[in-house]
Design an enzyme around this catalytic site. Structure first.
Site, PDB file in Angstrom:
ATOM      1  N   ALA A 164       0.801  -1.234   0.000  1.00  0.00           N
ATOM      2  CA  ALA A 164       0.000   0.000   0.000  1.00  0.00           C
ATOM      3  C   ALA A 164       0.828   1.276   0.000  1.00  0.00           C
ATOM      4  CB  ALA A 164      -0.997   0.034   1.165  1.00  0.00           C
ATOM      5  N   ALA A 165       2.148   1.167  -0.121  1.00  0.00           N
ATOM      6  CA  ALA A 165       2.963   2.387  -0.142  1.00  0.00           C
ATOM      7  C   ALA A 165       2.617   3.250  -1.350  1.00  0.00           C
ATOM      8  CB  ALA A 165       4.450   2.027  -0.150  1.00  0.00           C
ATOM      9  N   GLY A 166       2.486   2.625  -2.513  1.00  0.00           N
ATOM     10  CA  GLY A 166       2.132   3.378  -3.712  1.00  0.00           C
ATOM     11  C   GLY A 166       0.733   3.968  -3.629  1.00  0.00           C
ATOM     12  N   ASP A 167      -0.202   3.204  -3.104  1.00  0.00           N
ATOM     13  CA  ASP A 167      -1.565   3.707  -2.942  1.00  0.00           C
ATOM     14  C   ASP A 167      -1.596   4.894  -1.984  1.00  0.00           C
ATOM     15  OD1 ASP A 167      -2.545   1.745  -4.647  1.00  0.00           O
ATOM     16  OD2 ASP A 167      -2.952   0.344  -3.009  1.00  0.00           O
TER      17      ASP A 167
END
Length: 266
Positions: free
Chosen positions: A210-213
């Site tokens: 979820a880092a990119g999200d």
């Protein structure tokens, strides 16, 4: 991805309306309940009676890197007709944030609706796939990571030179701004006026899920509030950095207070 990005934008301080499709099952009810707790508007989320909710199965290795298997379920049935019913949400929006876990036809239609209502569009091209040529001029900002950049352009952005070369290919297709996310190295912005590298805060990575999200949701929030692009990218980099310090997807997404605290400490 859409749910993660909606939660990230909401925790960063935005008023969020989420357009989506879930199943009439326990996963769907849990999703709606979780979104409501985040004060996200669910007015335009449809519970599909015929399809299950989309789910993602995530495996994390000892280095914190993840592998994800997605079963799209009702996401695959999100249609342009459903977007047309939500037109006033586009009229009220300051930013339209899109990703690719719904049909390309629907994503393109969302970008067209946003263009008609003069709403800036951010596309996170994930999971990566080739995009229809008509979508490129509709995009104010595209945010591929290194893998997605290589899939879209054929060039791996491993150095400053190759990153700029790949970004130029995307600019030539009609997008206004290219923002390549580089993980722990931050992000690289390329447009007609400038090339800007924004470093990420240095943290101990535990789980990159979820880092990119989170980056995209925080970026959308900052831009919607009127923050200039370079500062919005710094805010998004800090949000993404905080996410990797905790396990899980939505449980790891930080609040605006934590993001600003990290920026102040840095």
């Amino acid at each position: 991805k859409g749910a993660n990005q909606a939660v990230a934008a909401a925790r960063a301080g935005a008023d969020v309306t989420f357009i989506a499709r879930v199943g009439q099952d326990d996963y769907g009810q849990q999703t709606l309940s979780n979104l409501a707790k985040e004060h996200i508007s669910c007015e335009f989320i449809i519970a599909d009676p015929d399809m299950p909710s989309g789910v993602a199965f995530i495996v994390v290795d000892e280095k914190g890197e993840n592998s994800i298997v997605v079963a799209s379920g009702a996401n695959a049935a999100l249609s342009p007709v459903q977007l047309d019913a939500a037109e006033h949400a586009f009229l009220q929006a300051d930013i339209c944030l899109l990703q690719l876990e719904t049909p390309l036809e629907t994503v393109t239609h969302a970008a067209q609706l946003a263009k008609q209502t003069e709403t800036p569009v951010i596309l996170n091209p994930a999971p990566a796939t080739q995009l229809p040529k008509e979508i490129w001029p509709l995009l104010d900002l595209i945010t591929p990571n290194e893998t997605e950049t290589e899939i879209l352009t054929g060039i791996a952005p491993k150095t400053d030179q190759t990153a700029q070369e790949s970004a130029q290919i995307l600019l030539d297709r009609g997008v206004q701004n290219v923002l390549i996310t580089l993980g722990a190295r931050g992000a690289l912005l390329v447009n007609k006026e400038q090339t800007l590298h924004v470093p990420a805060p240095q943290v101990n990575s535990r789980d990159t899920t979820a880092a990119g999200d989170t980056f995209n949701g925080a970026l959308a929030c900052a831009l919607a509030s009127g923050t200039r692009l370079s500062d919005a990218i710094r805010f998004a980099c800090a949000a993404g950095a905080l996410t990797v310090t905790k396990s899980g997807a939505q449980p790891s997404i930080p609040t605006a207070h934590l993001i600003n605290q990290l920026l102040k400490n840095q």
